[in-house]
Each structure stands twice: as C-alpha cells, then as structure tokens.
Design a protein around this motif. Structure first.
Motif, mmCIF file in Angstrom:
data_model
loop_
_atom_site.group_PDB
_atom_site.id
_atom_site.type_symbol
_atom_site.label_atom_id
_atom_site.label_comp_id
_atom_site.label_asym_id
_atom_site.label_seq_id
_atom_site.Cartn_x
_atom_site.Cartn_y
_atom_site.Cartn_z
ATOM 1 N N GLY A 15 0.914 -1.043 0.110
ATOM 2 C CA GLY A 15 -0.041 -0.046 0.065
ATOM 3 C C GLY A 15 0.685 1.465 -0.018
ATOM 4 O O GLY A 15 0.580 2.309 -0.772
ATOM 5 N N ALA A 16 1.833 1.124 0.716
ATOM 6 C CA ALA A 16 2.576 2.300 0.798
ATOM 7 C C ALA A 16 3.478 2.763 -0.508
ATOM 8 O O ALA A 16 3.504 3.868 -1.072
ATOM 9 C CB ALA A 16 3.796 2.243 1.800
ATOM 10 N N PHE A 44 0.911 3.991 -2.873
ATOM 11 C CA PHE A 44 0.500 5.489 -2.421
ATOM 12 C C PHE A 44 1.555 6.292 -2.889
ATOM 13 O O PHE A 44 0.988 7.281 -3.469
ATOM 14 C CB PHE A 44 0.370 5.333 -0.914
ATOM 15 C CG PHE A 44 -0.214 6.502 -0.343
ATOM 16 C CD1 PHE A 44 -1.122 7.588 -1.097
ATOM 17 C CD2 PHE A 44 0.084 7.135 1.021
ATOM 18 C CE1 PHE A 44 -1.590 8.544 -0.225
ATOM 19 C CE2 PHE A 44 -0.277 8.387 1.429
ATOM 20 C CZ PHE A 44 -1.238 9.150 0.834
ATOM 21 N N GLN A 45 2.559 6.186 -2.892
ATOM 22 C CA GLN A 45 3.552 6.945 -3.153
ATOM 23 C C GLN A 45 3.618 6.869 -4.718
ATOM 24 O O GLN A 45 3.813 7.890 -5.258
ATOM 25 C CB GLN A 45 5.044 6.434 -2.752
ATOM 26 C CG GLN A 45 6.137 7.339 -3.307
ATOM 27 C CD GLN A 45 6.102 8.824 -2.527
ATOM 28 O OE1 GLN A 45 6.531 8.830 -1.370
ATOM 29 N NE2 GLN A 45 5.317 9.660 -2.952
ATOM 30 N N VAL A 76 1.089 6.866 -6.960
ATOM 31 C CA VAL A 76 -0.135 7.711 -7.040
ATOM 32 C C VAL A 76 0.459 9.175 -6.868
ATOM 33 O O VAL A 76 -0.020 10.188 -7.824
ATOM 34 C CB VAL A 76 -1.441 7.456 -6.237
ATOM 35 C CG1 VAL A 76 -2.280 8.542 -6.402
ATOM 36 C CG2 VAL A 76 -1.986 5.978 -6.371
ATOM 37 N N LEU A 77 1.074 9.508 -5.969
ATOM 38 C CA LEU A 77 1.439 10.720 -5.612
ATOM 39 C C LEU A 77 2.553 11.179 -6.639
ATOM 40 O O LEU A 77 2.647 12.476 -7.114
ATOM 41 C CB LEU A 77 2.139 10.947 -4.167
ATOM 42 C CG LEU A 77 1.155 10.496 -3.161
ATOM 43 C CD1 LEU A 77 1.950 10.548 -1.640
ATOM 44 C CD2 LEU A 77 -0.068 11.624 -3.034
ATOM 45 N N ALA A 121 -0.570 14.215 2.483
ATOM 46 C CA ALA A 121 -0.319 12.662 1.845
ATOM 47 C C ALA A 121 1.144 12.561 1.661
ATOM 48 O O ALA A 121 1.572 11.269 1.930
ATOM 49 C CB ALA A 121 -1.123 12.669 0.529
ATOM 50 N N ASP A 122 1.987 13.641 1.442
ATOM 51 C CA ASP A 122 3.543 13.313 1.276
ATOM 52 C C ASP A 122 4.128 12.962 2.461
ATOM 53 O O ASP A 122 4.844 12.011 2.515
ATOM 54 C CB ASP A 122 4.186 14.619 0.574
ATOM 55 C CG ASP A 122 3.744 14.823 -0.676
ATOM 56 O OD1 ASP A 122 3.804 13.956 -1.498
ATOM 57 O OD2 ASP A 122 3.398 16.164 -1.046
ATOM 58 N N ALA A 157 2.694 9.178 3.191
ATOM 59 C CA ALA A 157 3.725 8.272 2.491
ATOM 60 C C ALA A 157 5.122 7.994 2.941
ATOM 61 O O ALA A 157 5.662 6.962 3.145
ATOM 62 C CB ALA A 157 3.637 8.809 0.930
#
Length: 211
Positions: free
Chosen positions: A17-18, A21-22, A24-25, A109-110, A113
């Motif tokens: 997930g991490a 998630f990163q 996507v960012l 979010a940053d 992550a």
C-alpha cells in the motif's frame, strides 16, 4: 492462521500500500524527497523506481507476501532475498532518520507516504523477523550474496546521476558534495549494510537455538 503469518501479511499489505500510495503521488506530481519541482511523468516514474526506499519496500512486500501466504521459502534464492530485504529496509529506516529526515518538509499525503515507507514498514519488517522468523534461514554465504543488490543500485545511481545530473539522495550528489564526500558516505553505508547482514546471520543462529 498463526500470528506469524498474520504479522507478515499485515507487513506485506502496508508495504504494498505504501509503494502504491507513493506511486499515485508521483503520478500526480507531488514532492518526492528533494523533488521541489517534479519533471515530466516519464522521468518521474524512472526516478521513482530508482529510489532505494522504493526498491527496499518492494523487496519487503515480496518476501512477506510469500511468508504470509505460506509459500515455499527454503531455497538459496529466497534466503538471499529475505536477508537482502531485511537489511535494505533497516538501512532505509536508519538513513532516513539520521540523514534525510532533517532535510524534509512534507505535509499531508506526502508526509503520510514518507512515514509509511521510512518508518512503518522498517519497524514492521524488523519486528516480524525478530518475533516470528522463520528461523534458520540465514547462512554465512548469504551475507555476501545480499551485497549484490546495494552495490548494483549504487553503481546505477552514480552512473545515471553523472549522466543526467539527478541523484535520488542529497548525500550521493557528487556535483554538490564532491566525489570524496560521496565516497566516504557510500563506504559508511556499505559498512553498515555488511554489519547488519552479519548481525542478522548471527542473530538468526542465536534465536534459532533459543526457540
């Protein structure tokens, strides 16, 4: 399902997930470490997969998925991958805490992550190895084999940095820090990697006898 498999599954889910998630960012153009002004998408993705942090989290995810799902994990290749992932994610956490954390100014979010990749996953991986093993999976020759990944990554990073001018971490920026300083830092991290691998080897033996 026993507690060990449950822990490894949880670690695999957090690591996977991490990373996603990163990703996507990065896709959206958010800040990644020292990327104040992110480049185009293609270059962002190339840089993303070149971060030691990302690669070490991927290794942890791969290994803990196999453990959590109860798949085979006795071959030489798997042992090397397991040790490499453990040491790499530990180095990730240590280097982040002492060298990178003071340089970062992330929000939202940053920030989340960053903490998942550099704090949560390293802690989950190390605690899982200490508490649940599996034991008797580290041999002396695995220590040397585990060095292939960091040496290859460092060589790629320095060569690409010399060509493109981009280094994923400030302490590897030879253009700014100088080749001597980068060499010293690289040697220090290499020594840390070997020491941690050897510690895992001997720690595995001791824990195996204890259990």
């Amino acid at each position: 399902m026993n507690r060990g498999r449950a822990w490894h599954l949880a670690t695999a889910l957090v690591a996977t997930g991490a990373v996603l998630f990163q990703l996507v960012l990065v896709w959206q153009g958010n800040a990644v470490l020292d990327d104040v002004e992110p480049p185009g998408l293609a270059e962002r993705l190339i840089r993303f997969i070149g971060y030691f942090t990302i690669l070490s989290n991927i290794l942890v995810a791969w290994v803990t998925w196999t453990l959590g799902l109860g798949r085979g994990h006795r071959g030489t290749g798997w042992r090397t991958l397991r040790l490499t992932s453990l040491v790499a994610i530990t180095v990730t956490g240590i280097v982040h805490w002492f060298l990178l954390r003071p340089l970062l100014d992330l929000e939202g979010a940053d920030y989340l992550a960053d903490k998942l990749l550099h704090v949560a996953v390293p802690l989950l991986a190390v605690i899982g190895w200490v508490a649940f093993g599996p034991r008797g999976r580290v041999q002396g020759r695995d220590v040397l084999a585990s060095l292939v990944f960091p040496i290859t990554w460092l060589a790629y990073t320095l060569v690409r940095g010399a060509v493109t001018g981009f280094y994923p971490y400030p302490f590897l920026d030879a253009d700014t820090q100088g080749h001597a300083a980068v060499s010293i830092v690289s040697l220090g991290i290499a020594v840390l990697f070997v020491a941690l691998a050897a510690l895992a080897w001997k720690g595995d033996e001791r824990l195996a006898r204890t259990r």
